[in-house]
Write a protein that holds these residues in place. Structure first.
Motif, PDB file in Angstrom:
ATOM      1  N   GLN A 107      23.159 144.171 -29.988  1.00  0.00           N
ATOM      2  CA  GLN A 107      23.501 142.833 -29.498  1.00  0.00           C
ATOM      3  C   GLN A 107      23.554 141.824 -30.634  1.00  0.00           C
ATOM      4  O   GLN A 107      24.139 140.753 -30.483  1.00  0.00           O
ATOM      5  CB  GLN A 107      22.497 142.383 -28.427  1.00  0.00           C
ATOM      6  CG  GLN A 107      22.603 143.198 -27.140  1.00  0.00           C
ATOM      7  CD  GLN A 107      21.536 142.838 -26.127  1.00  0.00           C
ATOM      8  OE1 GLN A 107      20.644 142.033 -26.403  1.00  0.00           O
ATOM      9  NE2 GLN A 107      21.612 143.429 -24.947  1.00  0.00           N
ATOM     10  N   PHE A 109      20.816 140.507 -32.835  1.00  0.00           N
ATOM     11  CA  PHE A 109      19.752 139.558 -33.173  1.00  0.00           C
ATOM     12  C   PHE A 109      18.499 140.356 -33.518  1.00  0.00           C
ATOM     13  O   PHE A 109      18.354 141.509 -33.097  1.00  0.00           O
ATOM     14  CB  PHE A 109      19.491 138.570 -32.020  1.00  0.00           C
ATOM     15  CG  PHE A 109      18.867 139.186 -30.800  1.00  0.00           C
ATOM     16  CD1 PHE A 109      17.489 139.234 -30.645  1.00  0.00           C
ATOM     17  CD2 PHE A 109      19.661 139.722 -29.792  1.00  0.00           C
ATOM     18  CE1 PHE A 109      16.916 139.799 -29.520  1.00  0.00           C
ATOM     19  CE2 PHE A 109      19.097 140.282 -28.663  1.00  0.00           C
ATOM     20  CZ  PHE A 109      17.717 140.332 -28.529  1.00  0.00           C
ATOM     21  N   HIS A 117      13.981 135.530 -27.194  1.00  0.00           N
ATOM     22  CA  HIS A 117      15.375 135.675 -26.800  1.00  0.00           C
ATOM     23  C   HIS A 117      15.488 135.947 -25.304  1.00  0.00           C
ATOM     24  O   HIS A 117      16.361 135.386 -24.623  1.00  0.00           O
ATOM     25  CB  HIS A 117      16.018 136.813 -27.594  1.00  0.00           C
ATOM     26  CG  HIS A 117      17.506 136.782 -27.581  1.00  0.00           C
ATOM     27  ND1 HIS A 117      18.241 135.955 -28.393  1.00  0.00           N
ATOM     28  CD2 HIS A 117      18.415 137.456 -26.821  1.00  0.00           C
ATOM     29  CE1 HIS A 117      19.531 136.123 -28.155  1.00  0.00           C
ATOM     30  NE2 HIS A 117      19.665 137.032 -27.203  1.00  0.00           N
ATOM     31  N   GLU A 162      23.439 135.569 -30.834  1.00  0.00           N
ATOM     32  CA  GLU A 162      23.793 136.982 -30.767  1.00  0.00           C
ATOM     33  C   GLU A 162      25.089 137.215 -31.537  1.00  0.00           C
ATOM     34  O   GLU A 162      26.109 136.594 -31.253  1.00  0.00           O
ATOM     35  CB  GLU A 162      23.963 137.432 -29.314  1.00  0.00           C
ATOM     36  CG  GLU A 162      22.678 137.367 -28.510  1.00  0.00           C
ATOM     37  CD  GLU A 162      22.797 138.097 -27.183  1.00  0.00           C
ATOM     38  OE1 GLU A 162      23.796 138.818 -26.983  1.00  0.00           O
ATOM     39  OE2 GLU A 162      21.894 137.946 -26.358  1.00  0.00           O
TER      40      GLU A 162
END
Length: 278
Positions: A107, A109, A117, A162
């Motif tokens: 994704q 991150f 998150h 992201e």
């Protein structure tokens, strides 16, 4: 996504089968390819310029059977809700599907920031938390329970963190903005629908309350409704309840708690308090 036909067959069978779906929103085990679970605007293999179509909503598909226990959870944000959903799913006498938000390195991150998150994902409405238990409907209650709070986060702030969304923005800002707006519209519509499903329970409980009061006030006693409200929600619901009471031919009155003379409290035969918390 792979094997969805089999999954659909299982949950339609009404067998006592329990299913936990770890949703990474892509084919994580085979290298991060786009799937029907990938949200609009996200970059993945085979969708290098951002996926154009909306994410398939497995929970809503399962709820259409009305015989499947369904829950959307995020362990990092609300572990109590997640545990409750698992216990309810295990106890439900039929198929159960729990879909868990599962951060994935693809994704884009840092996984060390997963807890923060996930909180942003829930707060922004990107990943709402809820439970759907068909057994409640058998008792006249709303089977749907919305567990996440009111949407208060910034969806675009989440997307910017992201790389699967940010990379599309860097490559083609105009195209990325179109896809992100499509995603925002999809998220907004979904949360509005969930709010409607949740509010149906409130109206149903009001009707059940009034039906019970019909017996309690059989002697012709007036029903007094007192509300405490800062945002206006409790006041609105109190007045709706009064209308329901009058529609059933019962006597009633409504007043703010601040305006009520508490010296009259001993004279009230039937008293209802309506309050809400911020």
């Amino acid at each position: 996504d792979i094997g969805y036909g089999g999954l659909d067959h299982v949950i339609a069978s009404e067998e006592h089968v329990k299913i936990l779906v770890l949703d990474t929103e892509m084919y994580s085990n085979t290298g991060g390819q786009a799937s029907k679970a990938t949200p609009a605007g996200a970059m993945a293999k085979f969708a290098e310029s951002g996926k154009r179509t909306a994410k398939k909503d497995l929970c809503r598909l399962a709820m259409t059977y009305k015989t499947v226990y369904v829950a959307s959870i995020c362990m990092h944000v609300n572990p109590q809700q997640a545990v409750r959903a698992m216990l309810e799913a295990d106890a439900y006498p039929g198929p159960s599907v729990i879909v868990a938000y599962s951060p994935c390195i693809s994704q884009g991150f840092p996984m060390a920031e997963s807890i923060q998150h996930c909180q942003m994902a829930v707060d922004s409405g990107y990943w709402p938390l809820f439970r759907y238990n068909p057994e409640l409907a058998a008792n006249g209650n709303n089977p749907f329970q919305l567990d996440s709070r009111k949407v208060k986060g910034d969806l675009f702030k989440l997307l910017a963190q992201e790389n699967r969304f940010a990379s599309v923005m860097r490559r083609d800002p105009k195209h990325a903005q179109e896809l992100d707006e499509k995603l925002k519209l999809s998220v907004t519509e979904k949360n509005q629908l969930l709010q409607v499903l949740s509010k149906e329970d409130l109206q149903g409980q009001f009707h059940k309350l009034v039906e019970g009061l019909s017996d309690a006030s059989g002697a012709g006693d007036s029903i007094t409704i007192l509300y405490g409200s800062e945002t206006g929600n409790a006041e609105e619901q109190a007045k709706n309840l009064l209308q329901d009471i009058h529609a059933r031919g019962l006597k009633g009155q409504v007043s703010a708690l601040d305006d009520f003379e508490f010296e009259d409290l001993p004279n009230q035969k039937v008293l209802i308090l309506v309050v809400s918390t911020c």
